[in-house]
Design a protein around this motif. Structure first.
Motif, mmCIF file in Angstrom:
data_model
loop_
_atom_site.group_PDB
_atom_site.id
_atom_site.type_symbol
_atom_site.label_atom_id
_atom_site.label_comp_id
_atom_site.label_asym_id
_atom_site.label_seq_id
_atom_site.Cartn_x
_atom_site.Cartn_y
_atom_site.Cartn_z
ATOM 1 N N ASP A 51 -65.240 -86.275 -15.849
ATOM 2 C CA ASP A 51 -64.608 -86.628 -14.573
ATOM 3 C C ASP A 51 -64.858 -85.549 -13.529
ATOM 4 O O ASP A 51 -65.162 -85.846 -12.373
ATOM 5 C CB ASP A 51 -63.101 -86.831 -14.733
ATOM 6 C CG ASP A 51 -62.747 -88.102 -15.480
ATOM 7 O OD1 ASP A 51 -63.630 -88.985 -15.601
ATOM 8 O OD2 ASP A 51 -61.595 -88.218 -15.944
ATOM 9 N N VAL A 52 -64.735 -84.300 -13.936
ATOM 10 C CA VAL A 52 -64.943 -83.186 -13.021
ATOM 11 C C VAL A 52 -66.382 -83.163 -12.516
ATOM 12 O O VAL A 52 -66.633 -82.969 -11.323
ATOM 13 C CB VAL A 52 -64.548 -81.850 -13.698
ATOM 14 C CG1 VAL A 52 -65.025 -80.659 -12.899
ATOM 15 C CG2 VAL A 52 -63.041 -81.790 -13.902
ATOM 16 N N GLN A 53 -67.342 -83.404 -13.401
ATOM 17 C CA GLN A 53 -68.754 -83.422 -13.003
ATOM 18 C C GLN A 53 -69.029 -84.554 -12.019
ATOM 19 O O GLN A 53 -69.738 -84.375 -11.026
ATOM 20 C CB GLN A 53 -69.658 -83.565 -14.225
ATOM 21 C CG GLN A 53 -69.714 -82.323 -15.078
ATOM 22 C CD GLN A 53 -70.485 -82.538 -16.365
ATOM 23 O OE1 GLN A 53 -70.826 -83.662 -16.718
ATOM 24 N NE2 GLN A 53 -70.742 -81.452 -17.081
ATOM 25 N N GLU A 54 -68.476 -85.732 -12.288
ATOM 26 C CA GLU A 54 -68.668 -86.874 -11.390
ATOM 27 C C GLU A 54 -68.047 -86.604 -10.019
ATOM 28 O O GLU A 54 -68.637 -86.921 -8.992
ATOM 29 C CB GLU A 54 -68.057 -88.135 -12.003
ATOM 30 C CG GLU A 54 -68.815 -88.668 -13.193
ATOM 31 C CD GLU A 54 -68.109 -89.818 -13.879
ATOM 32 O OE1 GLU A 54 -67.093 -90.335 -13.336
ATOM 33 O OE2 GLU A 54 -68.558 -90.215 -14.964
ATOM 34 N N LEU A 55 -66.864 -86.022 -10.002
ATOM 35 C CA LEU A 55 -66.200 -85.704 -8.739
ATOM 36 C C LEU A 55 -67.006 -84.684 -7.937
ATOM 37 O O LEU A 55 -67.146 -84.815 -6.719
ATOM 38 C CB LEU A 55 -64.804 -85.155 -8.992
ATOM 39 C CG LEU A 55 -63.749 -86.168 -9.396
ATOM 40 C CD1 LEU A 55 -62.487 -85.453 -9.853
ATOM 41 C CD2 LEU A 55 -63.441 -87.096 -8.234
ATOM 42 N N GLU A 56 -67.555 -83.697 -8.626
ATOM 43 C CA GLU A 56 -68.353 -82.685 -7.929
ATOM 44 C C GLU A 56 -69.575 -83.320 -7.271
ATOM 45 O O GLU A 56 -69.908 -82.998 -6.128
ATOM 46 C CB GLU A 56 -68.775 -81.597 -8.907
ATOM 47 C CG GLU A 56 -69.467 -80.443 -8.237
ATOM 48 C CD GLU A 56 -69.809 -79.317 -9.192
ATOM 49 O OE1 GLU A 56 -70.389 -78.331 -8.724
ATOM 50 O OE2 GLU A 56 -69.510 -79.414 -10.400
ATOM 51 N N LEU A 57 -70.224 -84.246 -7.953
ATOM 52 C CA LEU A 57 -71.377 -84.940 -7.373
ATOM 53 C C LEU A 57 -70.975 -85.782 -6.167
ATOM 54 O O LEU A 57 -71.676 -85.804 -5.150
ATOM 55 C CB LEU A 57 -72.067 -85.809 -8.429
ATOM 56 C CG LEU A 57 -72.785 -85.058 -9.540
ATOM 57 C CD1 LEU A 57 -73.309 -86.037 -10.586
ATOM 58 C CD2 LEU A 57 -73.908 -84.211 -8.981
ATOM 59 N N LYS A 58 -69.839 -86.474 -6.257
ATOM 60 C CA LYS A 58 -69.354 -87.280 -5.136
ATOM 61 C C LYS A 58 -69.074 -86.406 -3.918
ATOM 62 O O LYS A 58 -69.416 -86.755 -2.788
ATOM 63 C CB LYS A 58 -68.085 -88.045 -5.515
ATOM 64 C CG LYS A 58 -68.323 -89.233 -6.397
ATOM 65 C CD LYS A 58 -67.017 -89.933 -6.708
ATOM 66 C CE LYS A 58 -67.210 -91.059 -7.681
ATOM 67 N NZ LYS A 58 -65.940 -91.729 -8.008
ATOM 68 N N ILE A 59 -68.443 -85.265 -4.155
ATOM 69 C CA ILE A 59 -68.110 -84.367 -3.053
ATOM 70 C C ILE A 59 -69.368 -83.824 -2.398
ATOM 71 O O ILE A 59 -69.465 -83.760 -1.166
ATOM 72 C CB ILE A 59 -67.198 -83.228 -3.566
ATOM 73 C CG1 ILE A 59 -65.824 -83.806 -3.937
ATOM 74 C CG2 ILE A 59 -67.061 -82.125 -2.515
ATOM 75 C CD1 ILE A 59 -64.942 -82.864 -4.719
ATOM 76 N N LYS A 60 -70.358 -83.468 -3.183
ATOM 77 C CA LYS A 60 -71.615 -82.976 -2.631
ATOM 78 C C LYS A 60 -72.341 -84.072 -1.844
ATOM 79 O O LYS A 60 -72.990 -83.797 -0.850
ATOM 80 C CB LYS A 60 -72.488 -82.394 -3.718
ATOM 81 C CG LYS A 60 -71.944 -81.077 -4.223
ATOM 82 C CD LYS A 60 -72.799 -80.449 -5.266
ATOM 83 C CE LYS A 60 -72.184 -79.113 -5.689
ATOM 84 N NZ LYS A 60 -72.960 -78.439 -6.717
#
Length: 66
Positions: A51-60
């Motif tokens: 979840d954290v990895q997916e959120l980081e990609l979305k934010i970028k």
């Protein structure tokens, strides 16, 4: 499931970009904390490691879209 925590520092060019990013962060269904400083938005993500990895990609992607 194991909980992960990740800090992401996103540089912003101006107040308008910072406000846009903060507004977009509000649309995410995620456990996060965000604070802004001149030139930087600090985001702390909480959740499973995937979840954290997916959120980081979305934010970028939010930053790249502008």
């Amino acid at each position: 499931m194991a909980r992960a925590k990740r800090v992401v520092n996103i540089p912003v060019q101006d107040t308008a970009q910072m406000l846009d990013l903060m507004k977009r962060l509000g649309t995410l269904d995620a456990d996060l904390e965000a604070e802004s400083r001149p030139g930087l938005v600090r985001i702390v993500l909480h959740g499973s490691s995937t979840d954290v990895q997916e959120l980081e990609l979305k934010i970028k992607d939010f930053i790249k879209a502008k």
